[in-house]
Design a protein around this motif. Structure first.
Motif, short mmCIF file in Angstrom:
data_model
loop_
_atom_site.label_atom_id
_atom_site.label_comp_id
_atom_site.label_asym_id
_atom_site.label_seq_id
_atom_site.Cartn_x
_atom_site.Cartn_y
_atom_site.Cartn_z
N VAL A 112 -21.30 -49.85 -115.78
CA VAL A 112 -21.50 -51.24 -116.22
C VAL A 112 -22.99 -51.57 -116.23
O VAL A 112 -23.50 -52.20 -117.16
CB VAL A 112 -20.72 -52.21 -115.32
CG1 VAL A 112 -21.16 -53.65 -115.57
CG2 VAL A 112 -19.23 -52.07 -115.55
N ALA A 113 -23.71 -51.14 -115.19
CA ALA A 113 -25.15 -51.40 -115.12
C ALA A 113 -25.88 -50.72 -116.27
O ALA A 113 -26.78 -51.32 -116.88
CB ALA A 113 -25.71 -50.92 -113.78
N TRP A 139 -29.16 -55.28 -123.00
CA TRP A 139 -30.36 -56.07 -122.78
C TRP A 139 -31.51 -55.57 -123.64
O TRP A 139 -32.23 -56.36 -124.27
CB TRP A 139 -30.78 -56.02 -121.31
CG TRP A 139 -30.15 -57.02 -120.41
CD1 TRP A 139 -28.88 -57.01 -119.91
CD2 TRP A 139 -30.76 -58.21 -119.88
NE1 TRP A 139 -28.66 -58.09 -119.11
CE2 TRP A 139 -29.79 -58.84 -119.07
CE3 TRP A 139 -32.02 -58.78 -120.01
CZ2 TRP A 139 -30.06 -60.04 -118.39
CZ3 TRP A 139 -32.29 -59.97 -119.34
CH2 TRP A 139 -31.31 -60.59 -118.54
N VAL A 140 -31.72 -54.23 -123.66
CA VAL A 140 -32.90 -53.69 -124.33
C VAL A 140 -32.78 -53.76 -125.84
O VAL A 140 -33.79 -53.61 -126.55
CB VAL A 140 -33.14 -52.23 -123.86
CG1 VAL A 140 -32.26 -51.24 -124.62
CG2 VAL A 140 -34.61 -51.85 -124.01
N GLY A 147 -26.00 -59.74 -109.50
CA GLY A 147 -25.35 -58.55 -110.03
C GLY A 147 -23.83 -58.62 -110.00
O GLY A 147 -23.16 -57.65 -110.35
N GLN A 148 -23.27 -59.77 -109.61
CA GLN A 148 -21.81 -59.91 -109.57
C GLN A 148 -21.24 -60.18 -110.97
O GLN A 148 -21.97 -60.44 -111.91
CB GLN A 148 -21.44 -61.06 -108.64
CG GLN A 148 -21.92 -60.89 -107.20
CD GLN A 148 -21.52 -62.05 -106.33
OE1 GLN A 148 -20.36 -62.21 -105.94
NE2 GLN A 148 -22.49 -62.90 -106.02
N GLY A 198 -24.59 -56.58 -113.50
CA GLY A 198 -25.62 -55.71 -112.97
C GLY A 198 -26.37 -54.93 -114.04
O GLY A 198 -25.83 -54.64 -115.10
N VAL A 199 -27.62 -54.60 -113.75
CA VAL A 199 -28.45 -53.75 -114.60
C VAL A 199 -28.99 -52.62 -113.74
O VAL A 199 -28.83 -52.62 -112.51
CB VAL A 199 -29.60 -54.54 -115.26
CG1 VAL A 199 -29.09 -55.51 -116.30
CG2 VAL A 199 -30.42 -55.29 -114.20
N LEU A 200 -29.63 -51.64 -114.36
CA LEU A 200 -30.06 -50.46 -113.62
C LEU A 200 -31.01 -50.80 -112.47
O LEU A 200 -30.86 -50.26 -111.37
CB LEU A 200 -30.73 -49.46 -114.58
CG LEU A 200 -29.81 -48.66 -115.49
CD1 LEU A 200 -30.62 -47.75 -116.38
CD2 LEU A 200 -28.81 -47.86 -114.68
N ALA A 201 -31.99 -51.65 -112.73
CA ALA A 201 -32.96 -51.97 -111.68
C ALA A 201 -32.28 -52.66 -110.50
O ALA A 201 -32.59 -52.37 -109.34
CB ALA A 201 -34.07 -52.86 -112.24
N HIS A 202 -31.33 -53.55 -110.79
CA HIS A 202 -30.63 -54.24 -109.71
C HIS A 202 -29.68 -53.31 -108.98
O HIS A 202 -29.55 -53.36 -107.74
CB HIS A 202 -29.85 -55.45 -110.26
CG HIS A 202 -29.33 -56.34 -109.18
ND1 HIS A 202 -28.12 -56.13 -108.57
CD2 HIS A 202 -29.86 -57.45 -108.60
CE1 HIS A 202 -27.92 -57.06 -107.66
NE2 HIS A 202 -28.96 -57.87 -107.66
#
Length: 321
Positions: A96-97, A104-105, A271-272, A276-280
């Motif tokens: 998911v992240a 996003w990108v 992040g719930q 979530g994203v990779l950095a988080h």
């Protein structure tokens, strides 16, 4: 002497030692360069040595250490091979992240650049352009954490029988609708988070693109207007091709910043709800769950995703330089 003053003395001593060491290094460099004729390459190496030392100790060695940790377990002691990378593609939360980061990108750079381009085209040649750019520049002065707090209040939810404090739900209720929990419903909540970043980054795009548009000869647009071209056609066929290098730089800069997004997600949802994203996720795995190896693997993946954008930007600058 007070306790606080005594406690501050070691810090002051360390600061003075750092300043003295820096002054000593600079003095040695100047002395080496003035002792006699020095070849150009040797002089360049001497001048670059402190920066190379700092880059090695502050960037290269930590990067190699992170790469090594990505092949270890949660304690960083036992070698587990590619297990952490297998986990990234099999664990639901990690997938998911990764999915959200890719969304996003793609969405944020394109949207913020498009908004900035339209706004810049509208005000670039206006005598009041400085004043007109102020509204989109103002959010740039706000940190991502501040922007997250602002938009969290915009999306704030209360039950229908209670008074709404969120602007968006207040508008919904005013038009007879039911308030919604905008940051809970997936996958739309991811798009609502992106709005906060677009809000902060559109001004950056608008300022750079406005400067590029002003550099385009006005005669081109005037000739197209006399031939019957509409404003939209002038923008697509004359303005955009003329400012393509600047447009590419803006897109790349936005993409690099978006890949590293953390503050907005942390502030608004933590992040719930599948936001979530990779950095988080890297932060959570390393500091919340104590999974050092998994966090390092996510950091390596993030580095690999950012590298092509940085390399392309460096090549573009070399070509234009």
């Amino acid at each position: 002497m007070s306790f606080d003053a005594v406690a501050q003395q070691p810090k002051l001593l360390y600061l003075l030692q750092g300043v003295a060491a820096f002054a000593a290094v600079v003095s040695l460099i100047v002395l080496a360069l003035h002792r006699g004729p020095v070849r150009r390459r040797a002089a360049a190496l001497i001048l670059l040595a402190p920066a190379l030392l700092l880059l090695t100790t502050g960037l290269l060695l930590p990067a190699l250490r992170t790469l090594a940790l990505s092949f270890t377990d949660s304690g960083g002691d036992t070698w587990v091979g590619l297990d952490n990378y297998v986990w990234m593609v099999t664990d639901h939360q990690a997938r998911v992240a990764l999915r959200n980061t890719l969304v996003w990108v793609v969405v944020v750079p394109l949207t913020s650049t498009a908004v900035g381009l339209v706004y810049a085209a509208a005000v670039a040649r206006s005598p009041f352009r400085t004043f007109a750019l102020s509204p989109v520049l103002t959010p740039m002065a706000i940190s991502f954490v501040g922007a997250g707090v602002v938009w969290k209040f915009v999306y704030a939810y209360r039950p229908a029988e209670a008074g709404q404090i969120g602007l968006l739900n207040q508008l919904v209720v005013a038009f007879g609708g039911e308030p919604r929990q905008w940051l809970v419903d997936s996958p739309w909540n991811v798009l609502f988070l992106m709005v906060a970043m677009v809000w902060t980054q559109a001004g950056f795009a608008a300022v750079l693109l406005a400067g590029a548009i002003r550099a385009v000869p006005a005669e081109l647009a005037e000739a197209a207007r006399l031939d019957g071209a509409s404003p939209g056609q002038i923008l697509r066929r004359i303005t955009v091709p003329s400012i393509r290098p600047t447009l590419l730089v803006v897109l790349l800069a936005q993409a690099i910043g978006t890949l590293k997004v953390f503050d907005i997600v942390r502030t608004m949802t933590g992040g719930q709800f599948d936001t979530g994203v990779l950095a988080h996720e890297m932060y959570d795995q390393t500091f919340r769950y104590g999974e050092t190896g998994r966090g390092a693997a996510l950091a390596v993946l993030l580095f690999l995703l950012v590298t092509p954008f940085v390399a392309h930007q460096v090549r573009a600058r070399r070509r234009t330089g």
